[in-house]
Design a protein around this motif. Structure first.
Motif, PDB file in Angstrom:
ATOM      1  N   LEU A   1       0.816  -1.216   0.000  1.00 43.45           N
ATOM      2  CA  LEU A   1       0.000   0.000   0.000  1.00 43.45           C
ATOM      3  C   LEU A   1       0.851   1.268   0.000  1.00 43.45           C
ATOM      4  O   LEU A   1       0.319   2.374   0.110  1.00 43.45           O
ATOM      5  CB  LEU A   1      -0.942   0.007   1.204  1.00 43.45           C
ATOM      6  CG  LEU A   1      -1.853  -1.217   1.332  1.00 43.45           C
ATOM      7  CD1 LEU A   1      -2.816  -1.051   2.500  1.00 43.45           C
ATOM      8  CD2 LEU A   1      -2.619  -1.467   0.033  1.00 43.45           C
ATOM      9  N   GLY A   2       2.159   1.116  -0.110  1.00 43.18           N
ATOM     10  CA  GLY A   2       3.028   2.269  -0.243  1.00 43.18           C
ATOM     11  C   GLY A   2       3.333   2.958   1.069  1.00 43.18           C
ATOM     12  O   GLY A   2       3.150   2.410   2.161  1.00 43.18           O
ATOM     13  N   VAL A   3       3.806   4.188   0.962  1.00 44.18           N
ATOM     14  CA  VAL A   3       4.202   5.000   2.114  1.00 44.18           C
ATOM     15  C   VAL A   3       3.611   6.392   1.928  1.00 44.18           C
ATOM     16  O   VAL A   3       3.214   6.781   0.829  1.00 44.18           O
ATOM     17  CB  VAL A   3       5.735   5.082   2.256  1.00 44.18           C
ATOM     18  CG1 VAL A   3       6.330   3.695   2.437  1.00 44.18           C
ATOM     19  CG2 VAL A   3       6.356   5.791   1.050  1.00 44.18           C
ATOM     20  N   ALA A   4       3.580   7.160   3.018  1.00 42.09           N
ATOM     21  CA  ALA A   4       3.053   8.515   2.953  1.00 42.09           C
ATOM     22  C   ALA A   4       3.631   9.331   4.095  1.00 42.09           C
ATOM     23  O   ALA A   4       4.110   8.792   5.096  1.00 42.09           O
ATOM     24  CB  ALA A   4       1.525   8.517   3.025  1.00 42.09           C
TER      25      ALA A   4
ATOM     26  N   LEU B   1      -3.286  12.000 -10.328  1.00 43.58           N
ATOM     27  CA  LEU B   1      -2.347  11.896  -9.214  1.00 43.58           C
ATOM     28  C   LEU B   1      -0.928  11.597  -9.688  1.00 43.58           C
ATOM     29  O   LEU B   1       0.039  12.008  -9.043  1.00 43.58           O
ATOM     30  CB  LEU B   1      -2.825  10.826  -8.229  1.00 43.58           C
ATOM     31  CG  LEU B   1      -4.054  11.216  -7.409  1.00 43.58           C
ATOM     32  CD1 LEU B   1      -4.633  10.006  -6.690  1.00 43.58           C
ATOM     33  CD2 LEU B   1      -3.698  12.308  -6.408  1.00 43.58           C
ATOM     34  N   ARG B   2      -0.803  10.892 -10.783  1.00 47.58           N
ATOM     35  CA  ARG B   2       0.535  10.690 -11.345  1.00 47.58           C
ATOM     36  C   ARG B   2       1.138  12.029 -11.759  1.00 47.58           C
ATOM     37  O   ARG B   2       2.324  12.302 -11.505  1.00 47.58           O
ATOM     38  CB  ARG B   2       0.459   9.738 -12.545  1.00 47.58           C
ATOM     39  CG  ARG B   2       1.772   9.539 -13.290  1.00 47.58           C
ATOM     40  CD  ARG B   2       2.848   8.918 -12.437  1.00 47.58           C
ATOM     41  NE  ARG B   2       2.509   7.561 -12.048  1.00 47.58           N
ATOM     42  CZ  ARG B   2       3.315   6.740 -11.380  1.00 47.58           C
ATOM     43  NH1 ARG B   2       4.510   7.173 -11.002  1.00 47.58           N
ATOM     44  NH2 ARG B   2       2.929   5.521 -11.061  1.00 47.58           N
ATOM     45  N   HIS B   3       0.335  12.893 -12.367  1.00 44.94           N
ATOM     46  CA  HIS B   3       0.831  14.220 -12.730  1.00 44.94           C
ATOM     47  C   HIS B   3       1.093  15.057 -11.483  1.00 44.94           C
ATOM     48  O   HIS B   3       2.076  15.806 -11.426  1.00 44.94           O
ATOM     49  CB  HIS B   3      -0.174  14.919 -13.647  1.00 44.94           C
ATOM     50  CG  HIS B   3      -0.308  14.286 -14.992  1.00 44.94           C
ATOM     51  ND1 HIS B   3       0.713  14.293 -15.918  1.00 44.94           N
ATOM     52  CD2 HIS B   3      -1.339  13.611 -15.579  1.00 44.94           C
ATOM     53  CE1 HIS B   3       0.322  13.663 -17.022  1.00 44.94           C
ATOM     54  NE2 HIS B   3      -0.926  13.245 -16.835  1.00 44.94           N
TER      55      HIS B   3
ATOM     56  N   PRO C   1      -0.915   2.526  -8.150  1.00 45.20           N
ATOM     57  CA  PRO C   1       0.442   3.101  -8.208  1.00 45.20           C
ATOM     58  C   PRO C   1       0.453   4.616  -8.353  1.00 45.20           C
ATOM     59  O   PRO C   1       1.396   5.270  -7.897  1.00 45.20           O
ATOM     60  CB  PRO C   1       1.071   2.412  -9.423  1.00 45.20           C
ATOM     61  CG  PRO C   1      -0.080   1.924 -10.240  1.00 45.20           C
ATOM     62  CD  PRO C   1      -1.161   1.593  -9.268  1.00 45.20           C
ATOM     63  N   ASP C   2      -0.554   5.200  -8.981  1.00 41.71           N
ATOM     64  CA  ASP C   2      -0.576   6.656  -9.127  1.00 41.71           C
ATOM     65  C   ASP C   2      -0.845   7.343  -7.796  1.00 41.71           C
ATOM     66  O   ASP C   2      -0.241   8.381  -7.488  1.00 41.71           O
ATOM     67  CB  ASP C   2      -1.635   7.067 -10.153  1.00 41.71           C
ATOM     68  CG  ASP C   2      -1.301   6.588 -11.560  1.00 41.71           C
ATOM     69  OD1 ASP C   2      -0.124   6.281 -11.817  1.00 41.71           O
ATOM     70  OD2 ASP C   2      -2.224   6.514 -12.393  1.00 41.71           O
TER      71      ASP C   2
END
Length: 550
Positions: A68-71, A194-196, A257-258
């Motif tokens: 789930l990624g990081v933040a 969100l990628r941008h 991923p975005d």
């Protein structure tokens, strides 16, 4: 539901769509280590010390627990919150981890992207009770500085994230750049915006609601139209009710991923709107008037899952169905941010939660969208403020929006349904001497640029500030460049300078002399890969509130 003006009845439908204009600002500057580059950095960086504890072998972490990624978020001059949530199998109950227990997680924060100059490191426990989420409140950092961070458990190392602290309160600041974002319904479009946003040159992201949606999602994920081998789990196929439901819906979005790239690129400040619980709920009143006790159980589950999945401090951890989310941040002497919660304490909507004619119920001076305590907190903050820009990030559209000239229906779910609250806020700002009021809003799934009038019934009334309302990231599918009712809405609202219906976000640049809003849009989100453009830009001068097109 999104609270934009309903289209006028017409015998003809608009048959053509304009393309988004190209970006006016040229190539975006980069100061973000992408997830792909971050993975390469991790491969090159020194291993974390072997003294760090590994998780219990019985957990069997054969799958990546950082799926789930990081933040990061809640940045202060000396502190920032680092977040991750262990989920080796995100779409299973308990995310593939035991229903009870804990896992040791190591973290480190560095001055450089290769982690050769580690500032701090430590270890914590990710506990099943908190959905195996981790919220590290790192203290003792230097103000106004970029850092990189990552996590480890066992042999698994997370992607690297980039964050930054804020300037000291009172320090001179030349510029701050932020993004305003909201409304990312998973099944109505890809998170291309969100990628941008991840590639933008930003100091922070302000996300003002509808991070998830509580609706059932079919196996094909709606607009994403997954092929047979990518069907969503059956757990998505019903309206959210329980803590497990909400946890799994966050996992669905955060696996994108975005979204992961945008979180890893910038520190976020977040608040919720309605869909994190249920559409158009008001305090203890559900949209369908469920028994209060039952709804509060659902609200408690939703609030708990929200905290688990956001980069928030421990002080925001909910107690049952209650969670203190309104809070204040500063950015040197340039800006003060008063983040509001207009859901948890509001009076029930008058005349239902749609577009209705105002009347005695909605005009009742006792009605509030913020609750008395939050309202007083906000006005007291205005009185103590000495910054250039007083910015209020919050959920629903603040300014008046008529659908037609003269007597008109108004949104009972937005501030138009609570005009007494709006008057008190504006009076409090005026009495406090606030010269540069800026309200940041979401919810409506369209872009607005609006002058905030002291009296919306009188176009000649003094302008008290500006409102920047950002469109959705994906909710509402592709949208159109020119809404069918655009001309009628602009004519009915002389204070409205811009109205457009495409997906995207807004980049806001604050300076001592002026503020600028660049409205980014995408031509489509129902398939991946859309380019980004700047559809319009507006400027307001410090000390002279009101938008002018740039």
């Amino acid at each position: 539901m999104p609270q934009q003006p309903p289209p006028q009845q017409s015998s003809q439908q608009q048959s053509s769509r304009k393309q988004s204009s190209p970006a006016a600002t040229g190539p975006f500057r980069r100061r973000f280590l992408t997830l792909t580059a971050g993975a390469a950095v991790l491969a090159l960086a020194p291993r974390l010390p072997g003294a760090y504890a590994a998780p219990s072998p019985s957990l069997g972490l054969r799958d990546d627990p950082f799926a789930l990624g990081v933040a990061s978020g809640e940045a202060l001059p000396d502190s920032v919150v680092l977040w991750t949530r262990l989920a080796p199998r995100p779409y299973e109950p308990s995310a593939g981890l035991p229903e009870e227990g804990e896992v040791s997680v190591q973290w480190e924060i560095s001055r450089d992207e290769r982690f050769r100059s580690v500032e701090q490191r430590g270890s914590t426990l990710a506990e099943a009770e908190d959905g195996y989420s981790v919220h590290i409140d790192v203290r003792g950092l230097e103000p106004d500085r970029v850092y990189w961070y990552r996590f480890r458990t066992g042999s698994w190392i997370s992607p690297a994230g980039r964050t930054r602290t804020t300037p000291e309160q009172g320090d001179p600041v030349r510029e701050m750049r932020l993004a305003l974002a909201s409304c990312q319904q998973y099944d109505e479009g890809y998170y291309t915006a969100l990628r941008h946003l991840a590639d933008e040159d930003l100091d922070a992201v302000f996300f003002v609601g509808d991070y998830i949606y509580e609706n059932a999602i079919n196996a094909k994920a709606g607009a994403r139209r997954y092929p047979r081998d990518r069907e969503l789990p059956a757990s998505c196929n019903h309206t959210l009710q329980t803590l497990t439901d909400y946890r799994m819906r966050y996992a669905l979005g955060k696996a994108d991923p975005d979204l992961q790239a945008a979180h890893a690129a910038h520190p976020w400040y977040v608040t919720w709107d309605d869909h994190e619980v249920e559409n158009n709920y008001a305090a203890e009143v559900s949209q369908h008037n469920d028994p209060v006790a039952a709804f509060l159980r659902r609200r408690a589950a939703a609030y708990r899952a929200y905290w688990e999945n956001m980069p928030l401090r421990s002080r925001q951890r909910p107690s049952g169905p209650d969670m203190r989310l309104y809070r204040r941040f500063s950015y040197g002497r340039l800006a003060q941010f008063d983040i509001l919660d207009t859901r948890q304490y509001r009076d029930d909507q008058a005349y239902g939660d749609g577009w209705q004619y105002p009347g005695p119920k909605s005009e009742d001076p006792a009605r509030s969208i913020t609750g008395d305590a939050q309202e007083q907190w906000l006005i007291d903050g205005f009185r103590r403020s000495s910054v250039v820009w007083n910015v209020v990030p919050q959920q629903v559209v603040f300014s008046r929006r008529r659908t037609t000239a003269g007597r008109s229906r108004l949104s009972m779910d937005a501030w138009d349904g609570y005009p007494a609250s709006r008057r008190r806020l504006l009076q409090g700002a005026r009495h406090a001497g606030v010269e540069n009021l800026m309200v940041l809003s979401g919810d409506a799934h369209v872009h607005y640029a609006m002058d905030i009038k002291e009296d919306f019934d009188d176009p000649r009334s003094p302008t008290a500030g500006v409102e920047i309302a950002g469109t959705s990231l994906s909710s509402g599918f592709d949208g159109v460049e020119r809404p069918a009712n655009r001309d009628a809405v602009l004519a009915a609202n002389p204070h409205m300078k811009y109205f457009a219906d495409r997906r995207g976000y807004v980049v806001v640049t604050l300076e001592e002399e002026q503020a600028r809003a660049d409205y980014r849009t995408l031509p489509y989100v129902t398939r991946p890969g859309a380019p980004i453009g700047t559809a319009a830009s507006f400027v307001t001068e410090a000390g002279r509130p009101g938008f002018e097109r740039d």
